[in-house]
Design a protein around this motif. Structure first.
Motif, PDB file in Angstrom:
ATOM      1  N   GLU A  30       9.538  25.606  13.918  1.00 18.77           N
ATOM      2  CA  GLU A  30      10.725  24.690  13.289  1.00 18.77           C
ATOM      3  C   GLU A  30      10.597  23.147  13.512  1.00 18.77           C
ATOM      4  N   THR A  77       9.972  20.984  10.254  1.00 19.13           N
ATOM      5  CA  THR A  77      11.103  19.964  10.087  1.00 19.13           C
ATOM      6  C   THR A  77      10.350  18.511  10.036  1.00 19.13           C
ATOM      7  N   PHE A 108      13.637  21.986   5.686  1.00 22.32           N
ATOM      8  CA  PHE A 108      15.020  22.350   6.357  1.00 22.32           C
ATOM      9  C   PHE A 108      14.833  23.655   6.673  1.00 22.32           C
TER      10      PHE A 108
END
Lengths: 345, 805
Positions: B446, B450, B455
């Protein structure tokens, strides 16, 4: 007849001269005694047919025996002199610094040697050789390899067309497709062969060049296997302490894509004109086989993964041997070829 | 793509080391080809304030200035020739002993009798532009003596990035800064536009978002916009700015563009170029006054519609191309280049600003058809950020108004018939582990995604990843896995060899065959050559290249020999007399039958060829005579060796027809190779040239069986035979072999003689015969009988008799 026998006795005594004779004296003696026309012994032998049969037998036997003895003695002394020369040098009048007798040698082209060497290293890693045609269809050369139609990625592959959708392959990658269509996984192949691009000749480009592509596909092949295989190759090909690095790149048929560099062989990474001050030399383009390529060949891309790479043996040969201009590899100047002549492996 | 370090710094809000930035980009995003320092040679230049200007006593055009250069000994005297020097102003100053760009060291010398301590510099003298009309006036309150490069932001680095076709987001500073922020830490924020706020008035439309249209037609500030070709142009934003003053750009803008090698044109064009390089949004500003209608029509061009592009060339368009037109005719080849006519000039006051997305393949085809590329076409072809367009348009308007004035009376018009959203791709963490070979924590995945603008939201054990508009290359799960791998760094993955299963593909027989031939010919003393398969047509069946590089290389070779003969000529040109070359390579010809690639498709196969010329062996000092040159008998032996390796099972036979030569014949009678003399452009000192070529058979070779070594002694006989004209050695050998049977082990020719003692028209050929019975010792008498039988057969069948005496 008596004269002849006496002459023979005299001649037999002169046998003793032979072991002391030097090369020149030996040659003179040979002429004097066994000379084809005027040799003393030769003349005796030539006189034999004129003798009575009994005398002929007696003189002939003695003369022939003497001739054999002379021949043996001459041969022995010649061997002796020759050995003295071999061991002792100039003492016997032989200049051993004179050049030896040569014969023509040939050899394989440097690029062939590099191709063979690369294939051999990959052979040790379980790869067999696969080959395919040089005239290809657009499907094999581009679309099955996941090149999108009308995409800028095609720009780097400016091709020679020979009619319809047939072109001279721009890389040996079409053989990846042919292999995937013909054999079930596991697949481990290296693909040597010629490739063509519409680049005019200059110091670093040729419209035709050699390429070695590789492909491994199986259940469970990962990025780690990919890095390990190619790093192992680099260490075997260059040197065991060769440093390699992998960095991101882009090829339509691999994802992730990577470029493999080896530390510059000339400056050891410090930066020099050859490596454009980067300390690294680009060796090959590579990556994990794009799932679309597997799918295009009817291979289950969920189950099977793999890696592929391509490299240019000319470029690698130039890097390793410090050859400044690719054209030298095509000119076939025998002085150039002789520098790298190595017999068949 | 060239980016400027300073520009990146402005976006990142932090200082960058150019080398470190280059290394990070190379290892995580795209390779950096070069880092080029700019204006690093201004280190000796300092800030100076002119205190007093007097006339030079001996020259009208020169002045004597008293200048504060911040030195400990107070102001110094400087001779100056510039018309614009004024007391109280600040200029760059090079002291005597200092070095100017280009490496010139400033010497102390007298100018018209007055000694000068240094030099006040023009922009040109500092390598900062072409202006040499006067010295460079600086707007700074820095103390005299301060280093020029510390005050004026000119020292910079160009970072040259090799951006792959898949990464259009790296074609702008913002995109490159985003990658650097991900690897070095930090956030990307667009820098404020100098004096961007100052010209803004209340009621201004600049701050309002564009008016979104999903139909094809609308009006903005009196200009009708119709989007008729939504396929070629999915989205088109138009703004009208009135009252601009076209002129030179401010120094900061000129500096930014100059740092990446762009020459300033005028403030409006420079502003659009700036946005292109900052956000990768190509823009087009055109003169409203020249727009008939006034209307902007985005449509397919009509057949053969004409436009004169900015480069002054008249071009004919086709309906395959999108054109931006006014009410009557095209003003822009969409996404490629505008017309000279609609160009912004110093007379322009009102302009239309176009911010569009053109379909990449449409642009590519147009560009190729017109053979016309531009910065814009390059970017449209790779795909720009469809979703970032309104922001880019707003920033462009703000910038144009900041540098050229003007006002926006109505918000821009945004025609977007089929709006789309960010794509969502599902990513399975276990798939990441499977493909990359090591597990990566979900949180780490993640964080990495990111950091470059994806997203990420967890969903049903997977990650739902929204792809930002600037990443058109990311379309499936594997693309996200690549993002994870590169952002983590390829070097972070281990490279240990793990067990593997052997493959199913057998080793290629062709490669075996090629290796066998190469070995044979290299052992025979030939060097391997590699010629190129392209050349002039060498026969009616030669395959033509449709788009050759030159007429000399417009066909594929049908044979290897002509290419090798050219290589021999090249060697002769370099005074190499002894040349022995071979090649194993592909040859081609027009096909006749039905093949895998369709009827009449070219055929290809492998061929082996060799050329020999020069001495039979290297000369040696002990030789009593010159070493003879290679002749047809050397050729025959080399040909036999080649045929043996390349086409086992074929026989070498004398060629029928004119000239001495041989052919290789298959069992079925097909000729697959030939050997003979070659014609070439040879210097007088060259030896005769011979060549051979044979088709490579790729069949596996038979295993050589062991034949027991003989244990019985041989019996040998020499026999000289008189051969009448027309009787060949091969015929004699055949008769002898048949007549004398299996006890004849070997037959070797050891001499040929014509002349005294031999009847005219005949020749004497001498043979050495070896007889052997593998099981017992042959008796002399048996051999004599065998020989007599052989001689009788010769006499009966060929009229060959033994030569007496």
């Amino acid at each position: 007849m008596r004269d002849l026998l006496a002459a023979l006795t005299e001649l037999r005594e002169r046998l003793q001269e032979i072991p002391q004779a030097d090369e020149r004296r030996l040659s003179d003696l040979k002429t004097e005694i066994l000379g084809r026309k005027a040799g003393a012994l030769t003349q005796i032998l030539a006189a034999l047919p004129r003798l009575e049969p009994a005398a002929r037998k007696q003189v002939g036997g003695a003369a022939n025996a003497l001739k054999r003895d002379y021949e043996t003695a001459f041969a022995a002394r010649e061997r002796e002199l020759k050995h003295a020369g071999d061991a002792g040098g100039a003492g016997a009048g032989v200049d051993l610094t004179m050049p030896g007798r040569a014969r023509w040698v040939g050899g394989l082209h440097l690029v062939t040697q590099v191709v063979d060497e690369i294939c051999e290293i990959f052979h040790e890693l379980g790869f067999t050789r696969a080959v395919g045609p040089e005239i290809e269809t657009e499907r094999y050369n581009f679309y099955a390899l996941n090149f999108p139609k009308d995409h800028p990625a095609l720009d780097a592959q400016d091709s020679f067309y020979v009619g319809g959708d047939l072109l001279l392959r721009t890389h040996t990658s079409p053989v990846q497709i042919r292999t995937l269509e013909s054999y079930p996984p596991p697949i481990r192949v290296v693909i040597p062969g010629k490739a063509y691009r519409r680049d005019p000749f200059d110091a670093s480009h040729a419209p035709v060049f050699e390429q070695i592509e590789g492909l491994a596909v199986d259940d469970g092949i990962s990025f780690v296997d990919f890095k390990a295989t190619l790093a192992t190759f680099a260490r075997k090909f260059f040197a065991p302490d060769t440093r390699v690095r992998f960095r991101p790149s882009f090829f339509p048929f691999t994802e992730p894509s990577a470029e493999m560099d080896v530390q510059c062989r000339i400056c050891q990474g410090a930066g020099c004109p050859t490596c454009k001050q980067t300390g690294w030399m680009e060796i090959l383009g590579s990556g994990m086989v794009h799932p679309a390529v597997l799918e295009n060949c009817g291979v289950d891309s969920e189950k099977y993964t793999g890696f592929a790479w391509g490299m240019g043996p000319e470029r690698i040969a130039m890097t390793r041997h410090g050859i400044p201009d690719i054209r030298l590899l095509f000119e076939s100047d025998v002085r150039f070829l002789a520098q790298f002549a190595r017999g068949p492996r | 793509m060239i980016v400027s370090r300073r520009w990146l710094e402005a976006l990142l809000g932090q200082a960058l080391d150019a080398g470190e930035a280059a290394a990070q980009l190379t290892m995580h995003a795209a390779a950096v080809d070069a880092v080029v320092p700019l204006h690093q040679d201004l280190g000796d230049i300092v800030i100076a304030r002119v205190l007093e200007v007097r006339k030079h006593p001996n020259a009208d055009r020169l002045t004597l200035c008293r200048v504060d250069v911040g030195g400990p000994d107070g102001p110094v005297e400087v001779v100056c020739g510039a018309p614009n020097v004024q007391a109280g102003k600040v200029y760059p100053y090079a002291p005597v002993g200092g070095t100017l760009p280009g490496g010139v060291r400033l010497e102390r010398k007298a100018i018209r009798g007055v000694e000068s301590n240094g030099m006040l510099c023009s922009a040109k003298e500092l390598g900062l532009g072409q202006d040499h009309s006067g010295i460079l006036e600086l707007a700074t309150d820095a103390a005299p003596g301060t280093r020029f490069v510390d005050v004026v932001p000119v020292a910079d680095h160009q970072i040259v990035i090799d951006v792959p076709a898949s990464r259009p987001d790296l074609l702008c500073h913002k995109g490159v800064a985003r990658e650097l922020a991900a690897s070095l830490g930090g956030v990307v924020k667009l820098p404020e536009i100098p004096s961007g706020q100052a010209v803004r008035r209340s009621g201004d439309a600049t701050d309002r978002p564009p008016v979104r249209l999903t139909g094809g037609e609308g009006t903005v500030d009196g200009v009708r916009v119709s989007l008729e070709d939504a396929e070629g142009c999915p989205r088109y934003i138009a703004a009208v700015i009135r009252g601009v003053r076209v002129g030179p750009s401010p120094a900061w803008l000129v500096g930014r563009l100059g740092a990446v090698g762009q020459r300033p044109i005028n403030n409006v064009v420079d502003a659009t170029n700036y946005i292109l390089l900052e956000l990768n949004q190509p823009l087009h500003a055109f003169d409203l006054a020249k727009l008939r209608g006034p209307a902007v029509v985005i449509r397919r061009a009509k057949p053969n519609e004409k436009i004169v592009t900015l480069d002054g060339v008249a071009r004919a368009l086709t309906p395959e191309m999108t054109a931006i037109c006014d009410a009557e005719r095209p003003t822009i080849v969409a996404g490629v280049m505008g017309s000279a006519e609609s160009e912004v000039t110093t007379a322009t006051t009102d302009l239309v600003l176009e911010c569009a997305y053109f379909q990449p393949t449409r642009i590519r085809r147009t560009r190729r058809a017109l053979q016309l590329s531009s910065e814009s076409s390059y970017r449209f072809e790779r795909g720009i950020d469809l979703l970032g367009m309104p922001d880019a348009a707003r920033r462009a308007i703000e910038l144009i108004r900041a540098v050229a004035g003007g006002e926006l009376r109505e918000p821009p018009l945004d025609s977007w018939p089929q709006p789309v959203q960010e794509a969502t791709i599902f990513l399975r963490p276990e798939r990441v582990a499977r493909l990359l070979g090591v597990g990566i924590e979900r949180a780490e995945i993640e964080r990495l995604l990111t950091s470059v603008g994806f997203f990420v939201a967890p969903k049903d054990g997977r990650l739902a990843v929204q792809v930002p508009g600037w990443r058109p290359d990311v379309t499936r799960e594997v693309d996200l896995i690549e993002e994870v791998a590169r952002l983590k760094g390829y070097d972070a993955f281990p490279d240990e060899l793990r067990p593997y299963r052997p493959g199913t593909v057998p080793d290629a027989v062709l490669e075996e065959a090629k290796a066998r031939v190469r070995e044979q010919l290299a052992r025979a003393g030939l060097y391997e050559a590699r010629t190129i398969p392209l050349g002039p047509a060498d026969g009616p069946e030669a395959v033509a290249i449709q788009n050759p590089l030159s007429a000399d290389e417009a066909h594929l070779r049908r044979r290897l020999l002509p290419g090798l003969a050219r290589r021999v000529e090249h060697n002769w040109a370099n005074r190499n007399r002894d040349v022995r070359l071979f090649e194993v390579g592909t040859v081609f010809r027009m096909g006749k039958g039905e093949g895998e690639k369709g009827k009449g498709a070219p055929e290809e196969w492998h061929s082996v060829a060799g050329v020999i010329t020069g001495s039979q062996r290297p000369p040696h000092w002990s030789d009593s005579a010159k070493v003879p040159d290679m002749d047809i008998w050397d050729l025959k032996r080399h040909f036999e060796l080649a045929v043996e390796a390349a086409a086992p099972g074929c026989t070498v036979q004398a060629a029928t027809g004119t000239g001495a030569g041989w052919v290789a014949v298959q069992r079925g009678g097909e000729v697959v190779g030939q050997a003979g003399s070659l014609e070439a452009d040879s210097p007088v000192w060259a030896a005769p040239l011979f060549g051979f070529e044979v088709r490579l058979e790729t069949a596996l070779r038979d295993v050589a069986p062991y034949r027991p070594l003989p244990t019985q002694p041989p019996v040998e006989r020499d026999v000289a035979l008189l051969l009448p004209a027309g009787v060949t050695a091969a015929a004699v050998a055949a008769v002898l072999a048949r007549a004398m049977g299996p006890l004849l082990e070997r037959l070797e020719v050891f001499d040929e003689y014509r002349g005294a003692g031999v009847p005219a028209g005949q020749r004497s050929v001498a043979w050495h015969c070896t007889f052997r019975d593998p099981t017992r010792t042959l008796r002399e008498r048996e051999v004599d009988e065998l020989l007599a039988r052989g001689l009788k057969a010769l006499e009966d069948e060929l009229g060959v008799r033994r030569r007496e005496g």
